[in-house]
Design a protein around this motif. Sequence first.
Motif, PDB file in Angstrom:
ATOM      1  N   TRP A 175       4.044 -61.181  71.494  1.00  0.00           N
ATOM      2  CA  TRP A 175       4.466 -59.919  71.573  1.00  0.00           C
ATOM      3  C   TRP A 175       3.633 -58.881  71.008  1.00  0.00           C
ATOM      4  O   TRP A 175       3.607 -58.424  72.207  1.00  0.00           O
ATOM      5  CB  TRP A 175       5.500 -60.136  72.516  1.00  0.00           C
ATOM      6  CG  TRP A 175       6.627 -59.779  71.455  1.00  0.00           C
ATOM      7  CD1 TRP A 175       7.402 -60.741  69.777  1.00  0.00           C
ATOM      8  CD2 TRP A 175       7.267 -58.041  70.333  1.00  0.00           C
ATOM      9  NE1 TRP A 175       7.943 -60.072  69.629  1.00  0.00           N
ATOM     10  CE2 TRP A 175       7.651 -58.600  68.969  1.00  0.00           C
ATOM     11  CE3 TRP A 175       6.008 -57.053  70.613  1.00  0.00           C
ATOM     12  CZ2 TRP A 175       8.010 -57.372  68.943  1.00  0.00           C
ATOM     13  CZ3 TRP A 175       7.346 -55.799  70.586  1.00  0.00           C
ATOM     14  CH2 TRP A 175       7.794 -56.098  68.738  1.00  0.00           C
ATOM     15  N   ARG A 229       1.028 -58.620  69.814  1.00  0.00           N
ATOM     16  CA  ARG A 229      -0.764 -58.563  69.860  1.00  0.00           C
ATOM     17  C   ARG A 229      -0.631 -57.436  70.972  1.00  0.00           C
ATOM     18  O   ARG A 229      -1.566 -56.772  71.248  1.00  0.00           O
ATOM     19  CB  ARG A 229      -1.243 -59.755  69.470  1.00  0.00           C
ATOM     20  CG  ARG A 229      -2.398 -60.066  69.189  1.00  0.00           C
ATOM     21  CD  ARG A 229      -3.125 -61.369  69.224  1.00  0.00           C
ATOM     22  NE  ARG A 229      -3.100 -62.538  69.617  1.00  0.00           N
ATOM     23  CZ  ARG A 229      -2.098 -63.134  69.911  1.00  0.00           C
ATOM     24  NH1 ARG A 229      -1.298 -63.601  68.511  1.00  0.00           N
ATOM     25  NH2 ARG A 229      -2.063 -64.529  70.064  1.00  0.00           N
ATOM     26  N   ARG A 230      -0.160 -59.215  72.413  1.00  0.00           N
ATOM     27  CA  ARG A 230      -0.306 -58.172  73.776  1.00  0.00           C
ATOM     28  C   ARG A 230       0.140 -56.695  73.462  1.00  0.00           C
ATOM     29  O   ARG A 230      -0.188 -55.977  74.516  1.00  0.00           O
ATOM     30  CB  ARG A 230       0.464 -58.947  74.717  1.00  0.00           C
ATOM     31  CG  ARG A 230      -0.926 -60.140  74.841  1.00  0.00           C
ATOM     32  CD  ARG A 230      -1.865 -60.096  75.534  1.00  0.00           C
ATOM     33  NE  ARG A 230      -2.259 -59.862  76.476  1.00  0.00           N
ATOM     34  CZ  ARG A 230      -2.455 -59.502  77.392  1.00  0.00           C
ATOM     35  NH1 ARG A 230      -2.838 -58.400  76.801  1.00  0.00           N
ATOM     36  NH2 ARG A 230      -3.264 -59.058  78.441  1.00  0.00           N
ATOM     37  N   GLY A 231       1.481 -56.726  73.357  1.00  0.00           N
ATOM     38  CA  GLY A 231       2.125 -54.917  73.378  1.00  0.00           C
ATOM     39  C   GLY A 231       1.019 -54.009  73.074  1.00  0.00           C
ATOM     40  O   GLY A 231       1.569 -52.912  72.902  1.00  0.00           O
ATOM     41  N   ALA A 260      -1.921 -53.410  74.777  1.00  0.00           N
ATOM     42  CA  ALA A 260      -1.098 -52.363  76.027  1.00  0.00           C
ATOM     43  C   ALA A 260      -0.822 -51.024  75.395  1.00  0.00           C
ATOM     44  O   ALA A 260      -1.897 -49.548  75.906  1.00  0.00           O
ATOM     45  CB  ALA A 260      -0.292 -53.025  76.885  1.00  0.00           C
ATOM     46  N   ILE A 280       8.054 -63.916  76.785  1.00  0.00           N
ATOM     47  CA  ILE A 280       8.292 -62.094  77.458  1.00  0.00           C
ATOM     48  C   ILE A 280       8.831 -62.217  78.657  1.00  0.00           C
ATOM     49  O   ILE A 280       9.577 -61.507  79.020  1.00  0.00           O
ATOM     50  CB  ILE A 280       6.852 -61.630  76.875  1.00  0.00           C
ATOM     51  CG1 ILE A 280       6.240 -61.589  76.248  1.00  0.00           C
ATOM     52  CG2 ILE A 280       6.968 -60.410  78.634  1.00  0.00           C
ATOM     53  CD1 ILE A 280       4.867 -61.548  75.979  1.00  0.00           C
ATOM     54  N   TYR A 287      -1.082 -52.498  85.098  1.00  0.00           N
ATOM     55  CA  TYR A 287      -0.223 -52.308  84.252  1.00  0.00           C
ATOM     56  C   TYR A 287       0.349 -50.689  83.400  1.00  0.00           C
ATOM     57  O   TYR A 287       0.810 -49.771  83.170  1.00  0.00           O
ATOM     58  CB  TYR A 287      -0.343 -53.011  83.394  1.00  0.00           C
ATOM     59  CG  TYR A 287       0.770 -53.220  81.982  1.00  0.00           C
ATOM     60  CD1 TYR A 287       2.145 -53.682  82.200  1.00  0.00           C
ATOM     61  CD2 TYR A 287       0.516 -53.561  80.424  1.00  0.00           C
ATOM     62  CE1 TYR A 287       3.015 -53.125  81.376  1.00  0.00           C
ATOM     63  CE2 TYR A 287       1.248 -54.044  79.906  1.00  0.00           C
ATOM     64  CZ  TYR A 287       3.212 -53.613  80.145  1.00  0.00           C
ATOM     65  OH  TYR A 287       4.058 -53.914  78.996  1.00  0.00           O
ATOM     66  N   MET A 322       2.411 -47.722  83.248  1.00  0.00           N
ATOM     67  CA  MET A 322       2.571 -47.288  81.766  1.00  0.00           C
ATOM     68  C   MET A 322       3.227 -46.098  82.171  1.00  0.00           C
ATOM     69  O   MET A 322       3.731 -45.001  81.808  1.00  0.00           O
ATOM     70  CB  MET A 322       1.965 -47.683  80.868  1.00  0.00           C
ATOM     71  CG  MET A 322       2.430 -48.868  80.348  1.00  0.00           C
ATOM     72  SD  MET A 322       1.269 -49.420  79.123  1.00  0.00           S
ATOM     73  CE  MET A 322      -0.411 -49.887  79.119  1.00  0.00           C
ATOM     74  N   GLU A 347       0.922 -58.722  80.360  1.00  0.00           N
ATOM     75  CA  GLU A 347       1.316 -59.867  78.936  1.00  0.00           C
ATOM     76  C   GLU A 347       1.891 -61.180  78.712  1.00  0.00           C
ATOM     77  O   GLU A 347       0.711 -61.640  78.040  1.00  0.00           O
ATOM     78  CB  GLU A 347       2.007 -58.900  78.177  1.00  0.00           C
ATOM     79  CG  GLU A 347       2.072 -57.439  77.984  1.00  0.00           C
ATOM     80  CD  GLU A 347       2.787 -56.633  77.192  1.00  0.00           C
ATOM     81  OE1 GLU A 347       3.710 -56.771  76.731  1.00  0.00           O
ATOM     82  OE2 GLU A 347       2.963 -55.248  77.074  1.00  0.00           O
TER      83      GLU A 347
END
Lengths: 125, 157
Positions: free
Chosen positions: A107, A109-111, A114, B44, B110, B114, B134
């Motif tokens: 999470w 890494r991906r977060g 983003a 997630i 996404y 955001m 994600e």
Amino acid sequence: MSLELNIPDVVQQGFAFRAALDPTGLSFQLSGSADARATSELEAFVRHMHDEARRLAVSEVVVDLNGCKFMNSSCFKAFLVWLTQIAELAPDDRYKLRFAWDGSSYWQRRGLQALKAYAVDLVQL
Amino acid sequence: MGCPTYLELTFRPDLELVTDVRDFVEAFYLRVLRDPDLSGRLMIATHELLENAAKYSLDGETSLRIEVVPGPAAHAITVRTRNRAEDHHVTTLRVYLDEMRASADPDAYYLQRMRRAARGTDVSQLGLARVRCEAELQLSCTVEGDLVTIHAETTVR
């Protein structure tokens, strides 16, 4: 200008936020699970961090996620708001968020990918 | 297809329980899937779907089912939450999922979400876009009366 940091630690069941100012700079350590229990505290903490970063005119804030087990989308939003506030400053007043993170955590890494996509010039990984 | 492995929980949560359930299912994912990245994706999805269910449940009750169905070449994995919800929340959910489906690029959608979230003053509405982008899961919902079921699915080799 006082060089004392004016951000009290937030330590609650399940999560903690701590700010520090030392010769290496201003940093923010998150630990535990940043989820629905932590959202309003995180929003307030991030506002304080932004105020202090501006007052101290730092060039970056280190955000240490190594002890952060999970972050939900509402807490993630607090970082989007923070980055938006930084982007709205005059160019010379802007500072970066440099993230220290756990590469084995999916999470994170991906977060962070983003967040980097959201504010490519303001996020350092 | 082989025999499915599944976990099903029904509970009446406050939001604090969501974290405990997430921790519990993390152990399930790691035990069954033996893949930390895939487990991270499912964590997630599980957390975001459960928080939504807990927030919008009419009577507070939410059920969660996680299922792994082995196949000859791939496993089918589903995370499903079910709760009763008010009409206007169901409508909002459908609009959100339709909008998401209409956007071919999960990353671009996404990013757009955001930007909206950062300007908005109310709830983030980022959770489902995060699950799609994600966690890389496909989302759909079914509605029977006031009972809403959200499915997040993927296939892994």
